[in-house]
Motif scaffolding. Structure first.
Motif, mmCIF file in Angstrom:
data_model
loop_
_atom_site.group_PDB
_atom_site.id
_atom_site.type_symbol
_atom_site.label_atom_id
_atom_site.label_comp_id
_atom_site.label_asym_id
_atom_site.label_seq_id
_atom_site.Cartn_x
_atom_site.Cartn_y
_atom_site.Cartn_z
ATOM 1 N N PRO A 1 0.811 -1.232 0.000
ATOM 2 C CA PRO A 1 0.000 0.000 0.000
ATOM 3 C C PRO A 1 0.835 1.268 0.000
ATOM 4 O O PRO A 1 0.406 2.297 -0.530
ATOM 5 N N ARG B 1 -6.046 7.252 1.210
ATOM 6 C CA ARG B 1 -5.008 6.274 0.911
ATOM 7 C C ARG B 1 -5.643 4.915 0.636
ATOM 8 O O ARG B 1 -6.681 4.581 1.210
ATOM 9 N N PRO B 2 -5.063 4.109 -0.254
ATOM 10 C CA PRO B 2 -5.619 2.782 -0.517
ATOM 11 C C PRO B 2 -5.713 1.960 0.760
ATOM 12 O O PRO B 2 -4.739 1.862 1.511
ATOM 13 N N PHE C 1 -5.879 -1.241 3.352
ATOM 14 C CA PHE C 1 -5.187 -2.530 3.468
ATOM 15 C C PHE C 1 -5.996 -3.385 4.432
ATOM 16 O O PHE C 1 -6.156 -3.035 5.597
ATOM 17 N N ARG D 1 -10.242 -0.651 -4.100
ATOM 18 C CA ARG D 1 -9.189 0.292 -4.502
ATOM 19 C C ARG D 1 -7.948 0.195 -3.621
ATOM 20 O O ARG D 1 -7.112 1.099 -3.591
ATOM 21 N N GLY D 2 -7.839 -0.912 -2.890
ATOM 22 C CA GLY D 2 -6.662 -1.115 -2.054
ATOM 23 C C GLY D 2 -6.177 -2.549 -2.153
ATOM 24 O O GLY D 2 -6.227 -3.163 -3.219
#
Length: 503
Positions: free
Chosen positions: A232, A265-266, A268, A298-299
């Motif tokens: 990530p 942020r992507p 996790f 999207r992660g």
């Protein structure tokens, strides 16, 4: 007879639908009749609404009260309708509708003393109100930061039912929109922490650049989990559209931060290997809730010890891996959640998994059975497969590997090149591109396709495998700054589909 009306939103998956709430007060024995397919939580709202109205200094109508939620055929769930129900009852009782009430969508749960409590799914509800042209939405003040992420609609935060009444009468103001505060950058682990494993490091970079799925196999302690946790960090930030989409999923799941709800942020997500099918893909009674595959949208979805996961749970991943979304049918309807994630699998080569492969005590049948849980159709959807080996003492004296920031820069450049190339066709990353487009408009030269033809003729690749190899070849091309993949990129991409093959 007196009639009052208010409006709220029913959220199904990530889709919202406006619900009209009517309150009818007529002669008859006192009682409250709630119609419109309410669930248990909504049935209990009758008592919450009555206590909140009386504890805020209002009179409860001592007559027959009918509360109707339309569309009548749409199942209604949760406590999000409480303040809309209360507003409809108060409007009917005063027999003089508030003009503001006809243009406002109300969301929130009521406490017995009239306080407005936060609810889940506010962001998709506000997006639905904006889509349908509603000018104003009132939400609990604790959900105001989340609702403020939506532009083009007036959003107000309310603390109590009494404050809402005063606002409807025009005698006070509610809490105004909150400017979104970016979440503080989380300390990211650095790729330079991984000792050796140059091939696996490069595979992680390729996976990040093209949004490809990755499988790492090797004995314990070689760095499989370390590499997965660092993926990530080299992914680019989410775009504005992606951030809202991811935030909406986490809103429905009830996982957003009150202060900094926007996810930039992507994500996790690393579920335990004992997780059930419902935990992975979503489930629950009534309307299905999002599972790990949707929370990782999207992660990255990291499945450590994937050979220990149940076969049914692993096979349930096949559809979202191919379609980029998950459709869950339950009693109250079908919920659709986006699930376009990067899958990272990590597994030991055998049950005993010694540090030195030569010390393995497992029979050949045990090894085949151990990794046999990963079916051929599932592995066919994994673009990159890397077998990792224990490193020697010389690796500690070697030069330190590249840091996350350096790799992230190359990944961003490769993703930008891919986005520019595929934008006219509606794609963002190489992993999303359709096979038909790769084989027709972006067909490679005969020399570049030669390795794939040989593998296909020998039965080493399926047509899906050919398409996925081509996508990886385009990613290698983007990382190298070339215009089109050549024989070297195709051969390298093909080698990644065979565990243990070297670049």
């Amino acid at each position: 007879m007196a009639l009052g009306r208010a409006f709220s939103v029913a959220v199904r998956g990530l889709d919202g639908e406006i619900v009209e709430i009517e309150a009818d007060i007529t002669s008859g024995l006192p009682g409250v009749h709630l119609v419109g397919l309410p669930d248990a939580a909504l049935q209990e709202s009758r008592d919450r609404v009555r206590a909140a109205i009386t504890n805020c200094g209002n009179q409860w109508p001592m007559a027959r009260l009918t509360l109707a939620l339309s569309p009548a055929t749409l199942p209604k769930m949760g406590s999000v309708y409480d303040i809309a129900l209360a507003a409809a009852v108060l409007s009917a009782h005063r027999q003089n509708p508030w003009p503001r009430l006809e243009k406002t969508v109300l969301l929130g749960e009521l406490a017995l003393d009239g306080r407005v409590r936060p609810v889940r799914g506010v962001l998709p509800a506000v997006l639905a109100a904006k889509r349908d042209g509603w000018p104003t939405v009132v939400v609990p003040v604790d959900n105001l930061a989340e609702a403020s992420l939506v532009d083009g609609v007036d959003v107000w935060g309310v603390r109590t039912l009494g404050q809402l009444q005063a606002w409807l009468s025009g005698s006070t103001r509610l809490e105004d929109k909150i400017t979104a505060v970016p979440a503080a950058a989380e300390p990211t682990v650095d790729l330079a922490d991984v000792v050796g494993q140059s091939q696996a490091r490069f595979a992680v970079e390729v996976a990040a650049a093209g949004a490809h799925h990755l499988m790492l196999t090797g004995p314990p302690g070689v760095g499989k989990t370390m590499l997965a946790h660092r993926l990530p960090g080299i992914l680019p930030p989410l775009s504005e559209t992606e951030a809202l989409e991811v935030t909406a999923i986490h809103s429905v799941a009830g996982l957003l931060s009150d202060a900094t709800p926007l996810i930039t942020r992507p994500p996790f997500v690393a579920p335990h290997h004992s997780s059930s099918v419902a935990a992975l893909v979503g489930g629950g009674s009534g309307m299905a809730r999002p599972g790990a595959v949707s929370r990782a949208h999207r992660g990255v979805l990291f499945l450590d010890e994937c050979a220990e996961i149940g076969v049914s749970a692993l096979e349930a991943l096949r559809t979202p891996l191919e379609d980029g979304e998950i459709r869950l049918a339950r009693r109250d309807g079908v919920a659709r959640y986006p699930a376009r994630f990067q899958l990272v699998l990590a597994a030991n080569p055998c049950p005993c998994a010694p540090a030195d492969p030569r010390d393995c005590m497992c029979a050949a049948r045990e090894k085949r059975r151990y990794l046999g849980r990963l079916s051929g159709p599932l592995l066919d959807r994994v673009d990159l497969r890397v077998e990792m080996y224990p490193i020697g003492a010389t690796a500690f004296s070697a030069a330190e590997g590249e840091a996350t920031q350096q790799v992230r820069t190359r990944v961003a450049q490769a993703r930008a090149a891919a986005a520019e190339r595929w934008r006219p066709h509606g794609f963002r990353t190489n992993a999303e591109v359709s096979g038909a487009l790769l084989r027709r408009k972006f067909r490679l030269s005969t020399a570049a396709m030669a390795p794939l033809r040989i593998a296909l003729d020998r039965g080493l690749l399926s047509i899906r495998g050919v398409d996925r190899t081509l996508r990886v070849a385009w990613t290698l091309c983007d990382l190298a700054g070339r215009v089109s993949p050549g024989p070297n990129e195709v051969a390298a991409a093909l080698s990644f589909r065979q565990a243990g093959a070297s670049r």
